[in-house]
Design a protein around this motif. Structure first.
Motif, PDB file in Angstrom:
ATOM      1  N   GLN A  16      11.089  -7.707  38.867  1.00 48.28           N
ATOM      2  CA  GLN A  16      12.199  -6.758  38.933  1.00 48.28           C
ATOM      3  C   GLN A  16      12.100  -5.700  37.829  1.00 48.28           C
ATOM      4  N   VAL A  17      11.707  -6.129  36.643  1.00 54.89           N
ATOM      5  CA  VAL A  17      11.506  -5.172  35.554  1.00 54.89           C
ATOM      6  C   VAL A  17      10.420  -4.173  35.941  1.00 54.89           C
ATOM      7  N   LEU A  18       9.331  -4.668  36.492  1.00 52.61           N
ATOM      8  CA  LEU A  18       8.220  -3.806  36.894  1.00 52.61           C
ATOM      9  C   LEU A  18       8.671  -2.799  37.951  1.00 52.61           C
ATOM     10  N   LYS A  19       9.361  -3.260  38.974  1.00 53.93           N
ATOM     11  CA  LYS A  19       9.822  -2.377  40.047  1.00 53.93           C
ATOM     12  C   LYS A  19      10.761  -1.303  39.522  1.00 53.93           C
ATOM     13  N   GLN A  20      11.550  -1.674  38.532  1.00 56.25           N
ATOM     14  CA  GLN A  20      12.494  -0.723  37.945  1.00 56.25           C
ATOM     15  C   GLN A  20      11.784   0.483  37.340  1.00 56.25           C
ATOM     16  N   LEU A  47       1.554 -12.738  34.726  1.00 53.72           N
ATOM     17  CA  LEU A  47       1.368 -13.580  33.554  1.00 53.72           C
ATOM     18  C   LEU A  47       1.631 -12.829  32.260  1.00 53.72           C
ATOM     19  N   ARG A  48       1.083 -11.632  32.144  1.00 47.88           N
ATOM     20  CA  ARG A  48       1.182 -10.898  30.875  1.00 47.88           C
ATOM     21  C   ARG A  48       2.617 -10.488  30.537  1.00 47.88           C
ATOM     22  N   PRO A  49       3.372  -9.902  31.468  1.00 45.78           N
ATOM     23  CA  PRO A  49       4.770  -9.606  31.125  1.00 45.78           C
ATOM     24  C   PRO A  49       5.599 -10.860  30.876  1.00 45.78           C
ATOM     25  N   VAL A  50       5.307 -11.947  31.590  1.00 45.34           N
ATOM     26  CA  VAL A  50       6.030 -13.191  31.338  1.00 45.34           C
ATOM     27  C   VAL A  50       5.722 -13.701  29.932  1.00 45.34           C
ATOM     28  N   LEU A  51       4.445 -13.658  29.539  1.00 47.43           N
ATOM     29  CA  LEU A  51       4.077 -14.090  28.191  1.00 47.43           C
ATOM     30  C   LEU A  51       4.731 -13.218  27.126  1.00 47.43           C
ATOM     31  N   LEU A  52       4.794 -11.912  27.377  1.00 50.21           N
ATOM     32  CA  LEU A  52       5.443 -11.013  26.424  1.00 50.21           C
ATOM     33  C   LEU A  52       6.915 -11.387  26.262  1.00 50.21           C
ATOM     34  N   ALA A  53       7.591 -11.612  27.382  1.00 46.96           N
ATOM     35  CA  ALA A  53       9.009 -11.974  27.332  1.00 46.96           C
ATOM     36  C   ALA A  53       9.220 -13.303  26.615  1.00 46.96           C
ATOM     37  N   GLU A  54       8.314 -14.260  26.849  1.00 43.53           N
ATOM     38  CA  GLU A  54       8.467 -15.575  26.220  1.00 43.53           C
ATOM     39  C   GLU A  54       8.154 -15.524  24.726  1.00 43.53           C
ATOM     40  N   SER A  55       7.200 -14.699  24.327  1.00 44.18           N
ATOM     41  CA  SER A  55       6.940 -14.500  22.906  1.00 44.18           C
ATOM     42  C   SER A  55       8.147 -13.863  22.230  1.00 44.18           C
ATOM     43  N   PHE A  56       8.749 -12.906  22.901  1.00 45.50           N
ATOM     44  CA  PHE A  56       9.976 -12.246  22.419  1.00 45.50           C
ATOM     45  C   PHE A  56      11.079 -13.283  22.209  1.00 45.50           C
ATOM     46  N   ARG A  57      11.240 -14.192  23.187  1.00 45.00           N
ATOM     47  CA  ARG A  57      12.261 -15.244  23.077  1.00 45.00           C
ATOM     48  C   ARG A  57      11.911 -16.232  21.973  1.00 45.00           C
ATOM     49  N   LEU A  58      10.630 -16.601  21.903  1.00 45.60           N
ATOM     50  CA  LEU A  58      10.188 -17.566  20.893  1.00 45.60           C
ATOM     51  C   LEU A  58      10.537 -17.096  19.482  1.00 45.60           C
ATOM     52  N   CYS A  59      10.430 -15.797  19.269  1.00 43.94           N
ATOM     53  CA  CYS A  59      10.676 -15.234  17.936  1.00 43.94           C
ATOM     54  C   CYS A  59      12.118 -14.757  17.759  1.00 43.94           C
ATOM     55  N   GLY A  60      12.996 -15.140  18.676  1.00 42.94           N
ATOM     56  CA  GLY A  60      14.423 -14.852  18.518  1.00 42.94           C
ATOM     57  C   GLY A  60      14.878 -13.512  19.048  1.00 42.94           C
ATOM     58  N   GLY A  61      14.061 -12.857  19.862  1.00 44.85           N
ATOM     59  CA  GLY A  61      14.438 -11.554  20.388  1.00 44.85           C
ATOM     60  C   GLY A  61      15.508 -11.640  21.463  1.00 44.85           C
ATOM     61  N   THR A  62      16.377 -10.635  21.509  1.00 45.75           N
ATOM     62  CA  THR A  62      17.411 -10.541  22.541  1.00 45.75           C
ATOM     63  C   THR A  62      17.497  -9.091  23.003  1.00 45.75           C
ATOM     64  N   GLY A  63      18.100  -8.883  24.159  1.00 43.04           N
ATOM     65  CA  GLY A  63      18.267  -7.525  24.677  1.00 43.04           C
ATOM     66  C   GLY A  63      17.109  -7.094  25.558  1.00 43.04           C
ATOM     67  N   LYS A  64      17.050  -5.797  25.857  1.00 42.12           N
ATOM     68  CA  LYS A  64      16.111  -5.242  26.825  1.00 42.12           C
ATOM     69  C   LYS A  64      14.962  -4.457  26.209  1.00 42.12           C
ATOM     70  N   LEU A  65      14.815  -4.494  24.891  1.00 45.49           N
ATOM     71  CA  LEU A  65      13.791  -3.685  24.231  1.00 45.49           C
ATOM     72  C   LEU A  65      12.385  -4.011  24.720  1.00 45.49           C
ATOM     73  N   ALA A  66      12.156  -5.250  25.116  1.00 48.20           N
ATOM     74  CA  ALA A  66      10.817  -5.660  25.539  1.00 48.20           C
ATOM     75  C   ALA A  66      10.480  -5.197  26.957  1.00 48.20           C
ATOM     76  N   GLU A  67      11.474  -4.834  27.752  1.00 45.61           N
ATOM     77  CA  GLU A  67      11.237  -4.580  29.178  1.00 45.61           C
ATOM     78  C   GLU A  67      10.273  -3.426  29.456  1.00 45.61           C
ATOM     79  N   PRO A  68      10.390  -2.271  28.791  1.00 48.86           N
ATOM     80  CA  PRO A  68       9.396  -1.218  29.068  1.00 48.86           C
ATOM     81  C   PRO A  68       7.967  -1.657  28.757  1.00 48.86           C
ATOM     82  N   PHE A  69       7.802  -2.466  27.733  1.00 50.51           N
ATOM     83  CA  PHE A  69       6.455  -2.957  27.399  1.00 50.51           C
ATOM     84  C   PHE A  69       5.971  -4.000  28.401  1.00 50.51           C
ATOM     85  N   MET A  70       6.879  -4.793  28.951  1.00 44.57           N
ATOM     86  CA  MET A  70       6.497  -5.737  29.996  1.00 44.57           C
ATOM     87  C   MET A  70       5.915  -4.985  31.192  1.00 44.57           C
ATOM     88  N   ALA A  71       6.607  -3.933  31.622  1.00 48.04           N
ATOM     89  CA  ALA A  71       6.137  -3.141  32.765  1.00 48.04           C
ATOM     90  C   ALA A  71       4.839  -2.423  32.428  1.00 48.04           C
TER      91      ALA A  71
END
Length: 301
Positions: A16-20, A47-71
């Motif tokens: 969904q992030v990618l399609k956006q 796999l790569r955007p999922v890993l990015l999102a999970e790394s973001f979560r692992l390190c305490g990240g919140t919000g949508k800042l990671a989404e453009p980089f996931m796409a």
């Protein structure tokens, strides 16, 4: 919720992030936009955007800042696949169970589609600055852009692709384990390193944490590629969605042909264990991420 359910949910979120962020198919350039979207929306593990999102979560990240980089990361991954499939490269007619981009749109348009995806990826990543709400977030977005460019470029994925093409011209005895390691580290692992590093940077993790995750990602990426080499020997078109035996057909020296199936499988296990030791050392563990990495070593496609 089971791991499989979590994986489907995370994959759908990445989709969904990618399609956006994908471009609309309109205007005089519509044909290249269609080819771009055809390649990106052909499926895949995300796999790569999922890993990015999970790394973001692992390190305490919140919000949508990671989404453009996931796409953006998924666009770069797919541009590399579009170019890899070209007759001048791997000459593959099928990927993910359907015709490759060049096989549908022609070689010239496929080249343009790959170029467009790479450029549009950085347009997309740049939109993170619109989401940044503090000086720290701006600096994190800028650092993440640097990481993305380096890991995708001549000192990352493109460098690995160059070494891979050059290795095809060498006599088999000149393709050493060291050269193959360089190819796998850069051609495959570099974008996985980018995923882990960018997720950590955007979450505000310290430099030492980013370095540790980069090492874990290198192990994961190389193990993933070795497993891909294994599947090219042991898999099938029906399971993989792409032709098997393409490495042998193209007379490529692979990790499997150099080391044999048994050692290749052992090295996948070893590299994965080392990566998991890093991931499990975090005070607040990400159990989904750990299981995802474990699953990569037993995947069948």
């Amino acid at each position: 919720m089971s791991f499989e359910e979590q994986l489907r949910q995370r994959t759908q979120e990445a989709e969904q992030v990618l399609k956006q962020y994908l471009p609309r198919e309109e205007g005089y350039q519509r044909r290249v936009l269609e080819a771009m979207n055809y390649s990106v929306l052909a499926g895949g593990k995300r796999l790569r955007p999922v890993l990015l999102a999970e790394s973001f979560r692992l390190c305490g990240g919140t919000g949508k800042l990671a989404e453009p980089f996931m796409a953006a990361l998924e666009m770069i991954h797919n541009y590399s696949l579009v170019h890899d499939d070209l007759p001048a490269m791997d000459n593959d007619e099928y990927r993910r169970g359907r015709k490759t981009t060049w096989n549908v749109y022609g070689e010239g348009m496929a080249v343009l589609a790959g170029d467009a995806l790479l450029n549009y990826a950085f347009e997309t990543a740049g939109r993170a600055f619109d989401l940044a709400d503090s000086p720290e977030a701006y600096r994190a977005a800028a650092r993440s852009l640097q990481i993305l460019a380096q890991k995708a470029g001549i000192y990352g994925m493109v460098g690995g692709q160059c070494a891979d093409i050059c290795a095809e011209e060498y006599p088999a005895e000149q393709v050493t384990g060291q050269l193959l390691w360089y190819i796998h580290k850069n051609k495959t692992a570099a974008l996985i390193e980018a995923a882990f590093m960018i997720g950590a940077v955007l979450a505000g993790a310290p430099g030492e944490t980013v370095k540790r995750l980069e090492q874990a990602a290198e192990n994961i990426g190389i193990a993933f590629q070795i497993q891909d080499d294994i599947l090219d020997v042991t898999g099938s078109l029906e399971v993989l969605g792409k032709p098997v035996g393409s490495d042998e057909k193209n007379h490529k020296v692979t990790y499997v042909s150099l080391n044999g199936l048994e050692k290749s499988r052992e090295d996948v296990q070893r590299l994965s264990r080392e990566a998991l030791l890093i991931l499990t050392s975090f005070p607040q563990r990400n159990l989904f991420l750990e299981e995802l990495v474990t699953g990569l070593i037993t995947r069948e496609k």
